[in-house]
Design an enzyme around this catalytic site. Sequence first.
Site, PDB file in Angstrom:
ATOM      1  N   MET A   1       8.360  -7.674  -4.152  1.00 58.15           N
ATOM      2  CA  MET A   1       8.498  -7.863  -5.595  1.00 58.15           C
ATOM      3  C   MET A   1       8.256  -9.335  -5.981  1.00 58.15           C
ATOM      4  SD  MET A   1      11.880  -5.584  -6.364  1.00 58.15           S
ATOM      5  CE  MET A   1      11.717  -5.734  -8.147  1.00 58.15           C
ATOM      6  N   HIS A   2       8.166  -9.570  -7.275  1.00 61.64           N
ATOM      7  CA  HIS A   2       8.270 -10.903  -7.911  1.00 61.64           C
ATOM      8  C   HIS A   2       7.090 -11.858  -7.714  1.00 61.64           C
ATOM      9  CE1 HIS A   2      12.459  -9.690  -8.262  1.00 61.64           C
ATOM     10  NE2 HIS A   2      12.644  -9.770  -6.961  1.00 61.64           N
TER      11      HIS A   2
ATOM     12  N   ASP B   1       9.148  -2.792  -3.548  1.00 65.08           N
ATOM     13  CA  ASP B   1       9.462  -2.229  -2.222  1.00 65.08           C
ATOM     14  C   ASP B   1      10.879  -1.659  -2.144  1.00 65.08           C
ATOM     15  OD1 ASP B   1      10.587  -4.775  -2.328  1.00 65.08           O
ATOM     16  OD2 ASP B   1       9.698  -5.471  -0.458  1.00 65.08           O
TER      17      ASP B   1
HETATM   18  C1  XUL Z   1      14.020  -8.187  -4.151  1.00 64.11           C
HETATM   19  C2  XUL Z   1      13.268  -9.157  -3.329  1.00 64.11           C
HETATM   20  C3  XUL Z   1      12.831  -8.788  -1.953  1.00 64.11           C
HETATM   21  C4  XUL Z   1      11.345  -8.610  -1.897  1.00 64.11           C
HETATM   22  C5  XUL Z   1      10.929  -8.536  -0.434  1.00 64.11           C
HETATM   23  O1  XUL Z   1      14.484  -8.697  -5.344  1.00 64.11           O
HETATM   24  O2  XUL Z   1      12.987 -10.250  -3.731  1.00 64.11           O
HETATM   25  O3  XUL Z   1      13.500  -7.681  -1.430  1.00 64.11           O
HETATM   26  O4  XUL Z   1      10.950  -7.522  -2.671  1.00 64.11           O
HETATM   27  O5  XUL Z   1      10.087  -7.666  -0.051  1.00 64.11           O
END
Ligand code: XUL
Length: 506
Positions: free
Chosen positions: A79-80, A246
């Site tokens: 994410m992000h 994910d």
């Molecule tokens: C959720 C996050 C992590 C990434 C890693 O906020 O930052 O779990 O998605 O894959």
Amino acid sequence: MAYLLGYDIGTSATKAILCDDAGTILGTASSDYPLHQPHPGWSEQEPQDWWHAVVNATRTLLGAHQGINVTAIGLTGQMHGSVLLGANAAASGGTAAVLRRALLWNDQRTSTECDLIRELAGGTPSLISRVGNAALTGFTLPKLLWVRHHEPQVWAQVRHVLCPKDFIAFRLTGQLAADVGDASGTLLFDVDRRGWDTAWCKTLGLNPEILPKVHESARIVGTLTGAAAQALGLPADLPVIIGSGDNQAGAVGAGVVEPGTALSILGTSGVLLAPTDSPRKDLADPAHCGRLHTFCSASGPNGWCMTGCMLSAGLSLRLARDLLSPGAAYETLLQEAASAPAGCDGLIFLPHLTGERCPYADPSARGGWIGLTSRHTRAHLLRAVIEGITFSMAQTIELARSCGVTIHTLRATGGGNRSAFWRQLQADVYGCVLETTTSEDGGGAYGAALLAATGTGVFKDVASACRTCVRPSGTTQPSGKISPALNDSRQIHGQMYAKLKGTWSH
Ligand code: XUL
């Protein structure tokens, strides 16, 4: 029979999974890529590396399963992250140039931008009431402000912003799209209304047109372009389902889509995810400093999830392996760890290797072994890492419980949860039952495949897909006995952050 392909654009590799519409996993393949860390706290990847990994993994997987007619593709990923695209992307058929490497979820350079966001929002409580979440360095918005401030020549060219799996959707279909789950991790999204907060974009001086069209997670966003179909060896009319972040897709893959059962993922990061049937912004109460996130879930328009993310779970074990036993299999390391006594004869490990997000939101936090003596062995050092990660996850679970979430059963996924020793330790420390599922090997990619099956009408909704495909495979009950030594370590671990906090920024 329908055959679904799921892609998970992870931090160390892209994983592709092939399964049928009964949920049986036929095969998986993965292809890795570098992580760039040009300065301490910076974390970047080249989006085109993700695309090449998608192509490699698909060709490997389909090469091993010739004659299977794939029916649809579903997506998930870290994410992000911030993928920045220049002009003409929409007309480029997915090939528009990427303007710079993406800044990732565990990048910590944006503390100043987080301060600015808080100030512009009128403080953390009003930011939380607006976008459901506090300003944390990992989220997307601070990354955009950082590029605007530090790389104005790049920013001047930005026409579109995408999260990692959405960049792959773009390469596959030529469409600029996002899903509600990933959008909730940008700090630009109204998680109640499930739409971009355009007024907030204007306050920030951002043109809302740089944001893609947003969809529920099981929606088809396009079909493969001719070029993508040729690269992958698949037909050009194949539908692509946008999928989700994910963690949300991992929840689907583990059948965690309704309130009651929560999810523990021990991957690179360590994640607690609890489904809720309202945005539950009270969970991100400022009293908890917004350490728990409020995200839209992938289960449909009435689903949200409360999420806590510790940044370096599997990453801590990987560092320990690389320092203490280079090349050793994780299974061997865990067996060695299990041979050390509970509580590690006073050795404590703090897992905040890349700063921390939960249980403490602190980009300057650091990790370490504390209490080392000449009597300790490698087994102690390894066990201390496992215990330290577990204690931090337990703090996140306690934080969620203190917000009124009942957690009595956790579905356990991710590499760390393959170990029976680690699952038992967690069941004892968390005081709850841990369940594994038959889809454990699939993770987020499996969830993405189930979202693809739902999006193409194989199932009427995500919950039905989970009921048909995800089956429990084992249960670990809390033994009810925690040794005094383990209890002592847990107490000391819980106090260490506060004691050391002041020293890290120096
Ligand atoms: C959720 C996050 C992590 C990434 C890693 O906020 O930052 O779990 O998605 O894959």
